[in-house]
Enzyme design. Structure first.
Site, PDB file in Angstrom:
ATOM      1  N   ARG A  32      21.150  -5.189   3.265  1.00 15.44           N
ATOM      2  CA  ARG A  32      21.982  -4.825   2.104  1.00 15.44           C
ATOM      3  C   ARG A  32      23.468  -5.083   2.321  1.00 15.44           C
ATOM      4  O   ARG A  32      24.170  -5.497   1.405  1.00 15.44           O
ATOM      5  CB  ARG A  32      21.794  -3.333   1.780  1.00 15.44           C
ATOM      6  CG  ARG A  32      20.472  -3.019   1.139  1.00 15.44           C
ATOM      7  CD  ARG A  32      20.375  -1.533   0.859  1.00 15.44           C
ATOM      8  NE  ARG A  32      19.020  -1.170   0.529  1.00 15.44           N
ATOM      9  CZ  ARG A  32      18.515   0.047   0.734  1.00 15.44           C
ATOM     10  NH1 ARG A  32      19.266   1.000   1.241  1.00 15.44           N
ATOM     11  NH2 ARG A  32      17.265   0.290   0.411  1.00 15.44           N
TER      12      ARG A  32
ATOM     13  N   HIS B 219      15.970  12.256  -7.619  1.00 17.09           N
ATOM     14  CA  HIS B 219      17.085  12.725  -6.796  1.00 17.09           C
ATOM     15  C   HIS B 219      18.190  13.273  -7.714  1.00 17.09           C
ATOM     16  O   HIS B 219      18.663  12.580  -8.621  1.00 17.09           O
ATOM     17  CB  HIS B 219      17.668  11.576  -5.963  1.00 17.09           C
ATOM     18  CG  HIS B 219      16.748  11.055  -4.896  1.00 17.09           C
ATOM     19  ND1 HIS B 219      15.554  11.646  -4.554  1.00 17.09           N
ATOM     20  CD2 HIS B 219      16.878   9.981  -4.075  1.00 17.09           C
ATOM     21  CE1 HIS B 219      14.988  10.960  -3.563  1.00 17.09           C
ATOM     22  NE2 HIS B 219      15.775   9.932  -3.265  1.00 17.09           N
TER      23      HIS B 219
ATOM     24  N   CYS C 104      18.065   4.595  -2.733  1.00 18.95           N
ATOM     25  CA  CYS C 104      17.659   5.294  -3.962  1.00 18.95           C
ATOM     26  C   CYS C 104      18.726   6.273  -4.479  1.00 18.95           C
ATOM     27  O   CYS C 104      18.897   6.423  -5.693  1.00 18.95           O
ATOM     28  CB  CYS C 104      16.331   6.014  -3.746  1.00 18.95           C
ATOM     29  SG  CYS C 104      16.187   6.843  -2.165  1.00 18.95           S
TER      30      CYS C 104
ATOM     31  N   GLU D 117      21.302   8.264   5.702  1.00 19.89           N
ATOM     32  CA  GLU D 117      21.462   8.275   4.237  1.00 19.89           C
ATOM     33  C   GLU D 117      22.931   8.371   3.809  1.00 19.89           C
ATOM     34  O   GLU D 117      23.363   7.662   2.898  1.00 19.89           O
ATOM     35  CB  GLU D 117      20.666   9.458   3.682  1.00 19.89           C
ATOM     36  CG  GLU D 117      20.363   9.367   2.207  1.00 19.89           C
ATOM     37  CD  GLU D 117      19.181   8.463   1.900  1.00 19.89           C
ATOM     38  OE1 GLU D 117      18.663   7.793   2.815  1.00 19.89           O
ATOM     39  OE2 GLU D 117      18.787   8.404   0.726  1.00 19.89           O
TER      40      GLU D 117
ATOM     41  N   THR E 187       0.807  -1.223   0.000  1.00 19.76           N
ATOM     42  CA  THR E 187       0.000   0.000   0.000  1.00 19.76           C
ATOM     43  C   THR E 187       0.842   1.275   0.000  1.00 19.76           C
ATOM     44  O   THR E 187       0.306   2.355  -0.207  1.00 19.76           O
ATOM     45  CB  THR E 187      -0.918   0.021   1.238  1.00 19.76           C
ATOM     46  OG1 THR E 187      -0.105  -0.232   2.390  1.00 19.76           O
ATOM     47  CG2 THR E 187      -2.013  -1.026   1.144  1.00 19.76           C
TER      48      THR E 187
ATOM     49  N   SER F  76       9.241  12.095  -2.208  1.00 20.34           N
ATOM     50  CA  SER F  76       8.712  10.729  -2.245  1.00 20.34           C
ATOM     51  C   SER F  76       9.724   9.718  -1.700  1.00 20.34           C
ATOM     52  O   SER F  76       9.348   8.595  -1.360  1.00 20.34           O
ATOM     53  CB  SER F  76       8.292  10.339  -3.672  1.00 20.34           C
ATOM     54  OG  SER F  76       9.411  10.365  -4.529  1.00 20.34           O
ATOM     55  N   GLY F  77      10.965  10.114  -1.585  1.00 16.39           N
ATOM     56  CA  GLY F  77      11.977   9.236  -0.993  1.00 16.39           C
ATOM     57  C   GLY F  77      11.721   8.956   0.474  1.00 16.39           C
ATOM     58  O   GLY F  77      12.284   8.013   1.041  1.00 16.39           O
TER      59      GLY F  77
ATOM     60  N   THR G 122      11.760   6.349  -7.001  1.00 18.09           N
ATOM     61  CA  THR G 122      10.888   5.196  -6.722  1.00 18.09           C
ATOM     62  C   THR G 122      10.868   4.189  -7.884  1.00 18.09           C
ATOM     63  O   THR G 122      10.362   3.089  -7.717  1.00 18.09           O
ATOM     64  CB  THR G 122       9.436   5.619  -6.377  1.00 18.09           C
ATOM     65  OG1 THR G 122       8.891   6.360  -7.460  1.00 18.09           O
ATOM     66  CG2 THR G 122       9.390   6.434  -5.104  1.00 18.09           C
TER      67      THR G 122
HETATM   68  P1  NAP Z   1       5.614   4.013   2.856  1.00 18.33           P
HETATM   69  O1  NAP Z   1       4.994   4.796   1.766  1.00 18.33           O
HETATM   70  O2  NAP Z   1       5.626   4.594   4.218  1.00 18.33           O
HETATM   71  O3  NAP Z   1       4.907   2.555   2.902  1.00 18.33           O
HETATM   72  C1  NAP Z   1       5.190   1.631   3.924  1.00 18.33           C
HETATM   73  C2  NAP Z   1       4.472   0.305   3.648  1.00 18.33           C
HETATM   74  O4  NAP Z   1       4.798  -0.610   4.683  1.00 18.33           O
HETATM   75  C3  NAP Z   1       2.953   0.404   3.617  1.00 18.33           C
HETATM   76  O5  NAP Z   1       2.449  -0.551   2.721  1.00 18.33           O
HETATM   77  C4  NAP Z   1       2.579   0.024   5.048  1.00 18.33           C
HETATM   78  O6  NAP Z   1       1.273  -0.526   5.146  1.00 18.33           O
HETATM   79  C5  NAP Z   1       3.592  -1.065   5.319  1.00 18.33           C
HETATM   80  N1  NAP Z   1       3.815  -1.251   6.756  1.00 18.33           N
HETATM   81  C6  NAP Z   1       3.982  -0.296   7.712  1.00 18.33           C
HETATM   82  N2  NAP Z   1       4.124  -0.865   8.924  1.00 18.33           N
HETATM   83  C7  NAP Z   1       4.021  -2.200   8.730  1.00 18.33           C
HETATM   84  C8  NAP Z   1       4.037  -3.326   9.607  1.00 18.33           C
HETATM   85  N3  NAP Z   1       4.218  -3.195  10.938  1.00 18.33           N
HETATM   86  N4  NAP Z   1       3.880  -4.560   9.076  1.00 18.33           N
HETATM   87  C9  NAP Z   1       3.697  -4.719   7.738  1.00 18.33           C
HETATM   88  N5  NAP Z   1       3.663  -3.693   6.852  1.00 18.33           N
HETATM   89  C10 NAP Z   1       3.816  -2.444   7.352  1.00 18.33           C
HETATM   90  O7  NAP Z   1       7.161   3.691   2.536  1.00 18.33           O
HETATM   91  P2  NAP Z   1       7.893   3.503   1.089  1.00 18.33           P
HETATM   92  O8  NAP Z   1       8.455   4.799   0.632  1.00 18.33           O
HETATM   93  O9  NAP Z   1       7.003   2.739   0.205  1.00 18.33           O
HETATM   94  O10 NAP Z   1       9.179   2.643   1.507  1.00 18.33           O
HETATM   95  C11 NAP Z   1       9.112   1.248   1.724  1.00 18.33           C
HETATM   96  C12 NAP Z   1      10.528   0.698   1.926  1.00 18.33           C
HETATM   97  O11 NAP Z   1      11.324   1.020   0.783  1.00 18.33           O
HETATM   98  C13 NAP Z   1      11.269   1.304   3.131  1.00 18.33           C
HETATM   99  O12 NAP Z   1      12.115   0.311   3.682  1.00 18.33           O
HETATM  100  C14 NAP Z   1      12.098   2.412   2.491  1.00 18.33           C
HETATM  101  O13 NAP Z   1      13.221   2.735   3.253  1.00 18.33           O
HETATM  102  C15 NAP Z   1      12.485   1.754   1.175  1.00 18.33           C
HETATM  103  N6  NAP Z   1      12.842   2.686   0.080  1.00 18.33           N
HETATM  104  C16 NAP Z   1      12.007   3.691  -0.288  1.00 18.33           C
HETATM  105  C17 NAP Z   1      12.382   4.514  -1.357  1.00 18.33           C
HETATM  106  C18 NAP Z   1      11.542   5.666  -1.821  1.00 18.33           C
HETATM  107  O14 NAP Z   1      11.986   6.384  -2.749  1.00 18.33           O
HETATM  108  N7  NAP Z   1      10.340   5.911  -1.269  1.00 18.33           N
HETATM  109  C19 NAP Z   1      13.570   4.266  -2.054  1.00 18.33           C
HETATM  110  C20 NAP Z   1      14.377   3.214  -1.660  1.00 18.33           C
HETATM  111  C21 NAP Z   1      13.997   2.434  -0.595  1.00 18.33           C
HETATM  112  P3  NAP Z   1      -0.010   0.343   5.622  1.00 18.33           P
HETATM  113  O15 NAP Z   1      -0.436   1.179   4.459  1.00 18.33           O
HETATM  114  O16 NAP Z   1      -1.000  -0.712   5.982  1.00 18.33           O
HETATM  115  O17 NAP Z   1       0.436   1.169   6.801  1.00 18.33           O
END
Ligand code: NAP
Length: 380
Positions: free
Chosen positions: A110, A256, A149, A202, A12, A179-180, A347
């Site tokens: 990682r 970025h 990222c 970071e 989600t 969005s990061g 993303t």
């Molecule tokens: P996000 O928008 O905050 O989404 C987090 C997701 O994790 C949601 O689906 C959330 O579900 C779920 N979640 C939260 N708490 C949880 C729990 N206790 N058990 C199971 N699921 C849970 O974050 P995001 O940006 O997508 O990032 C996700 C991962 O990718 C992170 O580790 C982040 O560091 C990494 N990342 C992100 C980016 C980027 O550009 N955004 C780039 C590289 C890496 P609900 O909706 O139900 O709360």
């Protein structure tokens, strides 16, 4: 053609939503399960996701019921993880122990010695490390990771130079999109009219992951370079490059931007590459994804723009399906040898696109050959 059923953890969130769009019509993978936190479990995906992308959620997926992120409940043999950092570590191991192949976008594993941290154009041979995890978990499961990222784009920009000329020092300053930080991310009052010169953890990720990406797989000499080596004494010798990173949050949405200065190996001007040599290295850089024609591979993983004011975030982040690193403004540096600007979608190639491309590489290398078949869970 039979497709491999896959699950998305963190489905989600912002990265999860990118997984949805990249996998919805994938030629090899079929989304079978979606999982998220307790807040979403039991809801229809279309109701649970705070959808942020300018595309409709495919109807079949909007109607899917969100599952708990529990390896006993999520059964797919191939799992894409966009879990938050604080829970990804343990949960991804639990999935690997139950036999799942986990392609992760999260950070906890990682830098593990036996986890391949892979950019398919840069270090596909590191995948051989995955085999060593099977013994540890006493299962067919393992974890492979993509990088941070900012790091993925830095490593993609540095790889053509390091492979051809050898790098010694790198200074990088990032301007990272909102969005990061996921959704809802940084509070609006903290970022409007502002630049925040701190993103927790970071700079360390940029400095350490980059030398792993550019490092050398050791202990694999005797098997002809196979990516499926059963050898268990494999290790990564980190690239001998000193890197110093400054990371900043700015008020852009996606993409970025990084300003980079580099020093090459070799003493004296005569041993340094010319600007023309460097641009040729960016122009000509290709890797296994292009050779294998992987579905999500960009035609050009590094794109050098000749205009004096490019790359720009808004204009260039979506080039090559958001899967390339866009570079420009190469010039001599008064402190190190050369400096340039690079840009990448955080993303797409910086997150979900990287995770999917890693799984495509596994598929193309035959590392998913029997996945799901024994369990009879292949969907048609
Ligand atoms: P996000 O928008 O905050 O989404 C987090 C997701 O994790 C949601 O689906 C959330 O579900 C779920 N979640 C939260 N708490 C949880 C729990 N206790 N058990 C199971 N699921 C849970 O974050 P995001 O940006 O997508 O990032 C996700 C991962 O990718 C992170 O580790 C982040 O560091 C990494 N990342 C992100 C980016 C980027 O550009 N955004 C780039 C590289 C890496 P609900 O909706 O139900 O709360």
């Amino acid at each position: 053609m039979n497709k491999i059923p896959v699950a998305i953890l963190g489905a989600t969130g912002l990265v999860g939503q990118r997984f949805i769009t990249l996998l919805a019509n994938h030629p090899w993978f079929e989304i079978a399960e979606l999982a998220a936190s307790d807040n979403s479990v039991g809801k229809k995906y279309g109701d649970a996701a705070k959808w942020q992308l300018p595309f409709e959620i495919p109807e079949r997926l909007a109607q899917m019921t969100v599952l708990p992120s529990d390896p006993e409940r999520v059964q797919a043999p191939l799992v894409f993880s966009a879990l938050p950092t604080d829970i990804a570590g343990e949960l991804e191991v639990a999935f690997a122990k139950r036999g799942a192949i986990v392609s992760s976008n999260a950070s906890p594993h990682r830098m593990d010695a036996d986890v391949p941290l892979v950019i398919p154009e840069v270090n596909p041979e590191h995948l051989a490390l995955a085999e060593t995890q099977k013994k540890k978990y006493a299962s067919d499961g393992y974890i492979i990771c993509n990088g941070n990222c900012t790091t993925i784009h830095l490593a993609l920009g540095l790889a053509p130079l390091h492979k051809r000329f050898g790098l010694k020092k790198v200074l990088v300053t990032s301007m990272q999109a909102l969005s990061g930080a996921g959704y809802p991310g940084v509070a609006s009052l903290d970022i409007i009219d502002n630049v925040v010169p701190y993103i927790g953890g970071e700079e360390d990720k940029v400095e350490t992951e980059t030398v792993k990406f550019l490092g050398r797989l050791k202990g694999n000499e005797g098997n002809g370079g196979s990516l499926r080596s059963p050898v268990s004494d494999l290790a990564i010798e980190y690239a001998d490059i000193r890197i110093s990173a400054h990371c900043n949050r700015v008020a852009t949405r996606d993409g970025h931007l990084e300003t980079v200065s580099v020093e090459f190996e070799g003493n004296g001007v005569a041993n340094k590459p010319s600007a023309g040599d460097i641009i040729a290295a960016f122009d000509e850089f290709r890797g296994l994804p292009q050779e294998l024609n992987l579905p999500l591979a960009p035609n050009r993983p590094t794109v050098y723009r000749r205009e004096k004011d490019r790359p720009q975030v808004k204009l260039d982040r979506d080039a090559e399906k958001g899967m390339a690193t866009i570079i420009g403004r190469l010039r001599e540096c008064n402190v190190l040898d050369y400096k340039f600007v690079l840009l990448g979608h955080n993303t797409l190639r910086g997150a979900a696109g990287a995770t999917v491309l890693n799984a495509e590489l596994l598929y193309a290398q035959g590392m998913l050959n029997n996945v799901g078949l024994s369990a009879g869970r292949i969907v048609g």
